[in-house]
Scaffold this motif. Structure first.
Motif, PDB file in Angstrom:
ATOM      1  N   SER A   4       0.832  -1.193   0.000  1.00 49.58           N
ATOM      2  CA  SER A   4       0.000   0.000   0.000  1.00 49.58           C
ATOM      3  C   SER A   4       0.869   1.245   0.000  1.00 49.58           C
ATOM      4  CB  SER A   4      -0.901  -0.006   1.230  1.00 49.58           C
ATOM      5  OG  SER A   4      -1.717   1.141   1.249  1.00 49.58           O
ATOM      6  N   TYR A  87      -0.659   2.280  -5.961  1.00 49.61           N
ATOM      7  CA  TYR A  87      -1.142   3.417  -6.749  1.00 49.61           C
ATOM      8  C   TYR A  87       0.026   3.996  -7.542  1.00 49.61           C
ATOM      9  CZ  TYR A  87      -5.642   3.310  -4.396  1.00 49.61           C
ATOM     10  OH  TYR A  87      -6.871   2.914  -3.938  1.00 49.61           O
ATOM     11  N   GLN A 107      -4.283  11.881  -3.051  1.00 47.69           N
ATOM     12  CA  GLN A 107      -4.533  10.896  -2.003  1.00 47.69           C
ATOM     13  C   GLN A 107      -5.969  10.966  -1.494  1.00 47.69           C
ATOM     14  OE1 GLN A 107      -2.457  11.420   1.756  1.00 47.69           O
ATOM     15  NE2 GLN A 107      -2.331   9.209   2.047  1.00 47.69           N
ATOM     16  N   SER A 108      -6.496  12.173  -1.376  1.00 45.32           N
ATOM     17  CA  SER A 108      -7.839  12.329  -0.814  1.00 45.32           C
ATOM     18  C   SER A 108      -8.936  11.862  -1.762  1.00 45.32           C
ATOM     19  CB  SER A 108      -8.080  13.789  -0.429  1.00 45.32           C
ATOM     20  OG  SER A 108      -8.091  14.629  -1.574  1.00 45.32           O
ATOM     21  N   HIS A 109      -8.642  11.758  -3.054  1.00 48.59           N
ATOM     22  CA  HIS A 109      -9.662  11.365  -4.030  1.00 48.59           C
ATOM     23  C   HIS A 109      -9.499   9.933  -4.549  1.00 48.59           C
ATOM     24  CE1 HIS A 109     -10.238  15.783  -4.319  1.00 48.59           C
ATOM     25  NE2 HIS A 109     -11.467  15.469  -4.657  1.00 48.59           N
ATOM     26  N   CYS A 110      -8.403   9.263  -4.214  1.00 49.70           N
ATOM     27  CA  CYS A 110      -8.140   7.980  -4.867  1.00 49.70           C
ATOM     28  C   CYS A 110      -8.995   6.869  -4.278  1.00 49.70           C
ATOM     29  CB  CYS A 110      -6.659   7.620  -4.793  1.00 49.70           C
ATOM     30  SG  CYS A 110      -6.108   7.050  -3.197  1.00 49.70           S
ATOM     31  N   THR A 111      -9.453   5.998  -5.149  1.00 45.74           N
ATOM     32  CA  THR A 111     -10.164   4.780  -4.788  1.00 45.74           C
ATOM     33  C   THR A 111      -9.673   3.679  -5.709  1.00 45.74           C
ATOM     34  OG1 THR A 111     -11.997   5.139  -6.320  1.00 45.74           O
ATOM     35  CG2 THR A 111     -12.239   6.080  -4.123  1.00 45.74           C
ATOM     36  N   PRO A 112      -9.859   2.409  -5.342  1.00 46.15           N
ATOM     37  CA  PRO A 112      -9.313   1.318  -6.165  1.00 46.15           C
ATOM     38  C   PRO A 112      -9.909   1.194  -7.554  1.00 46.15           C
ATOM     39  CG  PRO A 112      -9.800   0.554  -3.937  1.00 46.15           C
ATOM     40  CD  PRO A 112     -10.406   1.906  -4.062  1.00 46.15           C
ATOM     41  N   GLY A 113     -11.087   1.791  -7.807  1.00 47.20           N
ATOM     42  CA  GLY A 113     -11.780   1.491  -9.048  1.00 47.20           C
ATOM     43  C   GLY A 113     -11.793   2.564 -10.102  1.00 47.20           C
ATOM     44  N   ARG A 114     -10.995   3.641  -9.947  1.00 47.66           N
ATOM     45  CA  ARG A 114     -11.058   4.704 -10.950  1.00 47.66           C
ATOM     46  C   ARG A 114      -9.702   5.368 -11.133  1.00 47.66           C
ATOM     47  NH1 ARG A 114     -14.633   9.128  -7.509  1.00 47.66           N
ATOM     48  NH2 ARG A 114     -12.976   9.778  -6.088  1.00 47.66           N
ATOM     49  N   PRO A 166      -4.794   3.033 -10.024  1.00 47.50           N
ATOM     50  CA  PRO A 166      -4.407   1.845  -9.272  1.00 47.50           C
ATOM     51  C   PRO A 166      -3.609   0.896 -10.162  1.00 47.50           C
ATOM     52  CG  PRO A 166      -6.723   2.365  -8.899  1.00 47.50           C
ATOM     53  CD  PRO A 166      -6.259   3.247 -10.021  1.00 47.50           C
TER      54      PRO A 166
END
Length: 299
Positions: A4, A87, A107-114, A166
Motif C-alpha cells: 500500500s 497506486y 490521495q484524498s480522491h483515490c479509490t481502487p476502481g477509478r 491503481p
C-alpha cells in the motif's frame, strides 16, 4: 501483491528533473502513504545524465539510466512494472508542481476502481524566446481546461502528463508499445479505459507543462503524431478523433483527393506561418495537420 502506497513514475529525457523531484519529496513527507519516486532516464544526452544522476542518492528516489531509448510507451510500462506500491502516479519529466497540496489532493480522491486526471496548465506569460511561443500558444488555447469542462468528455480529455491509477487497473491495459514515436498513446489509452468501463474523475490538480519546444520541434512532433494516427486508423484501432472525422467527411463527399491536392500546394506557406508568426493562427495549424493526414491517406 504490491504494498500500500504511492509510486511516482517519471520518465526522464533531456530535462533537468531535480526541481520537480525535490518539490515532490517535500510533499511526500507530509503524506500518510509510503511514497517512492522512480526517475528512469530514457537515454538522455550525457549532459542531462550528469545533471540528474545524483537524484539516485536521495532517500526514496531511484534514478536509472536506460541503455537505449525505449520511447514514450515502453518506458512508462517498464516504470509501472518496477513500481512497489498499489497506486501509480504518472507525470512528464518536464513538469512543475503548482500546488502545495498536489499529492494530498490525489490521495484524498483515490479509490481502487477509478483513474484520476489532474490536468495541464502553462505559464500565464508568454516565453521570452519567439521560437517557443507557438507551443505555448497552442497549449494555452487547446490543452488547458478546468476539471468541470473535461469531465463532460472524460475519455477524450484525458492526457498522460499527470494521472493517478491503481496498479491493478493499469496492469491489464498498459501503453501500446507499437507506437515508437511521439503521439496518440494517450488517445489509445483513454479509449481502452472507456472500453473497459473504467471511470475517470477529473480534478483541478494540474502540473505546469514547462518544457516548451521550439516551433520546428513542435511541428515535427505533430507530424509524427499524425503518422501514428494513420497507422492506428489503417489497422482499425482508432477512428474517433477530430482529424479523422474531417477526413471521413471529405472522403464521403468524394472531396478527399481534391482537398489533398490543394493542401499540398499551400502546406509550405502554412508551415512558414506557423514557424515564424508571433502568434500563429491555430486554424492554419488545423489545416496543416489535415494536409499531412490527407497526404498519407490519399497517396
Amino acid at each position: 501483491m504490491p504494498a500500500s502506497g504511492l509510486s511516482i513514475l517519471i520518465p526522464v529525457y533531456n530535462y533537468d528533473v531535480r526541481p520537480l523531484v525535490e518539490a515532490l519529496r517535500q510533499q511526500a513527507d507530509a503524506l500518510e502513504w509510503a511514497v517512492e519516486i522512480l526517475c528512469w532516464d530514457d537515454a538522455s544526452l550525457p549532459e542531462f545524465q550528469n545533471i540528474n544522476a545524483p537524484l539516485g542518492q536521495l532517500p526514496g528516489v531511484t534514478y536509472r539510466l536506460m541503455p537505449e531509448n525505449l520511447g514514450r510507451s515502453r518506458i512508462r510500462n517498464r516504470l509501472a512494472e518496477a513500481a512497489r506500491y498499489d497506486y501509480l502516479l504518472f507525470m512528464d519529466g518536464d513538469s512543475e508542481v503548482t500546488r502545495a497540496d498536489y499529492l494530498e489532493q490525489y490521495q484524498s480522491h483515490c479509490t481502487p476502481g477509478r483513474l484520476l486526471y489532474g490536468g495541464r496548465i502553462y505559464q500565464p506569460e508568454p516565453p521570452e524566446s519567439p521560437r517557443l511561443r507557438f507551443h505555448w500558444h497552442y497549449g494555452r488555447s487547446r490543452e488547458v481546461q478546468r476539471a468541470e469542462a473535461r469531465q463532460k468528455q472524460p475519455y477524450h480529455s484525458f492526457m498522460t502528463n499527470n494521472f493517478l491509477i491503481p496498479k491493478a487497473l493499469f496492469a491489464p491495459i498498459q501503453f501500446d508499445e507499437r507506437l515508437l514515436q511521439y503521439g496518440h498513446e494517450d488517445t489509445l489509452f483513454g479509449l481502452e479505459l472507456q472500453r473497459r468501463g473504467i471511470p475517470i474523475l477529473h480534478l483541478d490538480n494540474p502540473l505546469i507543462h514547462a518544457g516548451l519546444e521550439p516551433a520546428e520541434t513542435f511541428l515535427r512532433k505533430s507530424e509524427q503524431a499524425i503518422e501514428n494516427l494513420v497507422f492506428l486508423y489503417q489497422e482499425g484501432s482508432l477512428r474517433e478523433t477530430r482529424l479523422l472525422r474531417a477526413y471521413e467527411r471529405l472522403d464521403a463527399w468524394k472531396a478527399a483527393r481534391p482537398a489533398c491536392y490543394l493542401l499540398d500546394q499551400v502546406r509550405p506557406l502554412l508551415k512558414q506561418h506557423l514557424l515564424y508568426a508571433n502568434t500563429p493562427n491555430l486554424r492554419a495549424f488545423d489545416l496543416y495537420k489535415l494536409g499531412v493526414l490527407l497526404h498519407y491517406l490519399c497517396n
